[in-house]
Scaffold this motif. Structure first.
Motif, PDB file in Angstrom:
ATOM      1  N   GLU A  89       1.601  17.465   8.159  1.00  0.00           N
ATOM      2  CA  GLU A  89       0.803  16.563   7.785  1.00  0.00           C
ATOM      3  C   GLU A  89      -0.571  16.480   7.819  1.00  0.00           C
ATOM      4  O   GLU A  89      -1.352  15.868   7.466  1.00  0.00           O
ATOM      5  CB  GLU A  89       1.223  15.114   8.332  1.00  0.00           C
ATOM      6  CG  GLU A  89       1.566  14.941   9.829  1.00  0.00           C
ATOM      7  CD  GLU A  89       2.812  15.547  10.317  1.00  0.00           C
ATOM      8  OE1 GLU A  89       3.585  16.619   9.822  1.00  0.00           O
ATOM      9  OE2 GLU A  89       3.301  14.915  11.278  1.00  0.00           O
ATOM     10  N   ASP A  90      -1.136  17.565   8.770  1.00  0.00           N
ATOM     11  CA  ASP A  90      -2.581  17.823   8.574  1.00  0.00           C
ATOM     12  C   ASP A  90      -3.036  18.389   7.547  1.00  0.00           C
ATOM     13  O   ASP A  90      -4.361  18.586   7.316  1.00  0.00           O
ATOM     14  CB  ASP A  90      -3.021  18.349  10.049  1.00  0.00           C
ATOM     15  CG  ASP A  90      -2.693  17.570  11.207  1.00  0.00           C
ATOM     16  OD1 ASP A  90      -2.166  18.197  12.315  1.00  0.00           O
ATOM     17  OD2 ASP A  90      -2.957  16.439  11.043  1.00  0.00           O
ATOM     18  N   THR A  91      -2.285  18.666   6.501  1.00  0.00           N
ATOM     19  CA  THR A  91      -2.764  19.601   5.390  1.00  0.00           C
ATOM     20  C   THR A  91      -3.574  18.843   4.620  1.00  0.00           C
ATOM     21  O   THR A  91      -2.985  17.798   4.242  1.00  0.00           O
ATOM     22  CB  THR A  91      -1.434  20.216   4.691  1.00  0.00           C
ATOM     23  OG1 THR A  91      -0.667  21.327   5.879  1.00  0.00           O
ATOM     24  CG2 THR A  91      -1.815  21.121   3.583  1.00  0.00           C
ATOM     25  N   ALA A  92      -4.736  19.432   4.162  1.00  0.00           N
ATOM     26  CA  ALA A  92      -5.680  18.647   3.541  1.00  0.00           C
ATOM     27  C   ALA A  92      -6.985  19.571   3.204  1.00  0.00           C
ATOM     28  O   ALA A  92      -6.978  20.497   3.903  1.00  0.00           O
ATOM     29  CB  ALA A  92      -6.040  17.152   3.878  1.00  0.00           C
ATOM     30  N   VAL A  93      -7.692  18.989   2.504  1.00  0.00           N
ATOM     31  CA  VAL A  93      -9.114  19.285   2.362  1.00  0.00           C
ATOM     32  C   VAL A  93      -9.941  18.529   3.379  1.00  0.00           C
ATOM     33  O   VAL A  93     -10.084  17.345   3.113  1.00  0.00           O
ATOM     34  CB  VAL A  93      -9.712  19.421   0.908  1.00  0.00           C
ATOM     35  CG1 VAL A  93     -10.947  19.709   0.942  1.00  0.00           C
ATOM     36  CG2 VAL A  93      -8.713  19.950  -0.417  1.00  0.00           C
ATOM     37  N   TYR A  94     -10.727  19.310   4.173  1.00  0.00           N
ATOM     38  CA  TYR A  94     -11.516  18.604   5.150  1.00  0.00           C
ATOM     39  C   TYR A  94     -13.010  18.864   4.754  1.00  0.00           C
ATOM     40  O   TYR A  94     -13.514  19.866   4.061  1.00  0.00           O
ATOM     41  CB  TYR A  94     -11.287  19.445   6.481  1.00  0.00           C
ATOM     42  CG  TYR A  94     -10.082  19.031   7.211  1.00  0.00           C
ATOM     43  CD1 TYR A  94      -8.652  19.398   6.618  1.00  0.00           C
ATOM     44  CD2 TYR A  94      -9.930  18.230   8.339  1.00  0.00           C
ATOM     45  CE1 TYR A  94      -7.506  19.222   6.978  1.00  0.00           C
ATOM     46  CE2 TYR A  94      -8.730  18.042   8.827  1.00  0.00           C
ATOM     47  CZ  TYR A  94      -7.825  18.288   8.329  1.00  0.00           C
ATOM     48  OH  TYR A  94      -6.405  17.911   8.832  1.00  0.00           O
ATOM     49  N   GLN A 118     -18.690  20.744   0.622  1.00  0.00           N
ATOM     50  CA  GLN A 118     -17.578  20.755  -0.520  1.00  0.00           C
ATOM     51  C   GLN A 118     -16.348  21.019  -0.113  1.00  0.00           C
ATOM     52  O   GLN A 118     -15.489  20.925  -1.159  1.00  0.00           O
ATOM     53  CB  GLN A 118     -18.261  22.353  -1.113  1.00  0.00           C
ATOM     54  CG  GLN A 118     -17.578  23.520  -0.511  1.00  0.00           C
ATOM     55  CD  GLN A 118     -18.098  23.929   1.023  1.00  0.00           C
ATOM     56  OE1 GLN A 118     -19.037  23.146   1.486  1.00  0.00           O
ATOM     57  NE2 GLN A 118     -17.412  24.921   1.685  1.00  0.00           N
ATOM     58  N   GLY A 119     -16.075  20.858   1.154  1.00  0.00           N
ATOM     59  CA  GLY A 119     -14.563  20.921   1.327  1.00  0.00           C
ATOM     60  C   GLY A 119     -14.077  22.094   1.747  1.00  0.00           C
ATOM     61  O   GLY A 119     -14.590  23.381   1.354  1.00  0.00           O
ATOM     62  N   THR A 120     -13.250  22.350   2.806  1.00  0.00           N
ATOM     63  CA  THR A 120     -12.488  23.510   3.184  1.00  0.00           C
ATOM     64  C   THR A 120     -11.146  23.214   3.295  1.00  0.00           C
ATOM     65  O   THR A 120     -10.610  22.105   3.912  1.00  0.00           O
ATOM     66  CB  THR A 120     -13.058  24.182   4.443  1.00  0.00           C
ATOM     67  OG1 THR A 120     -12.324  25.626   4.721  1.00  0.00           O
ATOM     68  CG2 THR A 120     -12.885  23.266   5.603  1.00  0.00           C
TER      69      THR A 120
END
Length: 126
Positions: A89-94, A118-120
């Motif tokens: 559930e930590d999967t995301a663009v940070y 820009q996000g990673t």
């Protein structure tokens, strides 16, 4: 103009760790509190945590408290997010972001931040 560039994302197995970095351009990095947010597909951007100008005070969302650590190195104009015990559930663009005022020391609202990286992508999967 301030530019923020994140790095360090990738694929990690559940229970693993990653460290994200956010490098800022310009000479004002140490004067502003900074924050981390994340956004999963089809979900709103979510506050992860933030850090004061000196790095002595940090705040975390309940969902990451005890697992994530935010730090900064003002000499290197760099913000960090150490992520441990990662969950799917930590999967995301940070994203890293800078607060929009010298006087703002803390905010969970995206609208309180004026510059964004820009996000990673971080993917937690076996």
């Amino acid at each position: 103009q301030v530019q923020l560039v994140e790095s360090g994302g990738g694929l990690v197995q559940p229970g693993g760790s990653l460290r994200l970095s956010c490098t800022a351009s310009g000479r004002t990095f140490s004067s502003y509190a900074m924050g981390w947010f994340r956004q999963a597909p089809e979900k709103e951007r979510e506050y992860v945590g933030s850090i004061s100008t000196s790095g002595s005070i940090t705040y975390y969302a309940d969902s990451v408290k005890g697992r994530f650590i935010i730090s900064r190195d003002n000499a290197k104009n760099t913000l960090y997010l150490q992520m441990n015990s990662l969950k799917p559930e930590d999967t995301a663009v940070y994203y890293c972001a800078r607060v929009n005022s010298y006087s703002r020391t803390y905010s969970t609202a995206p609208a309180s931040y004026d510059y964004w990286g820009q996000g990673t992508q971080v993917t937690v999967s076996s």
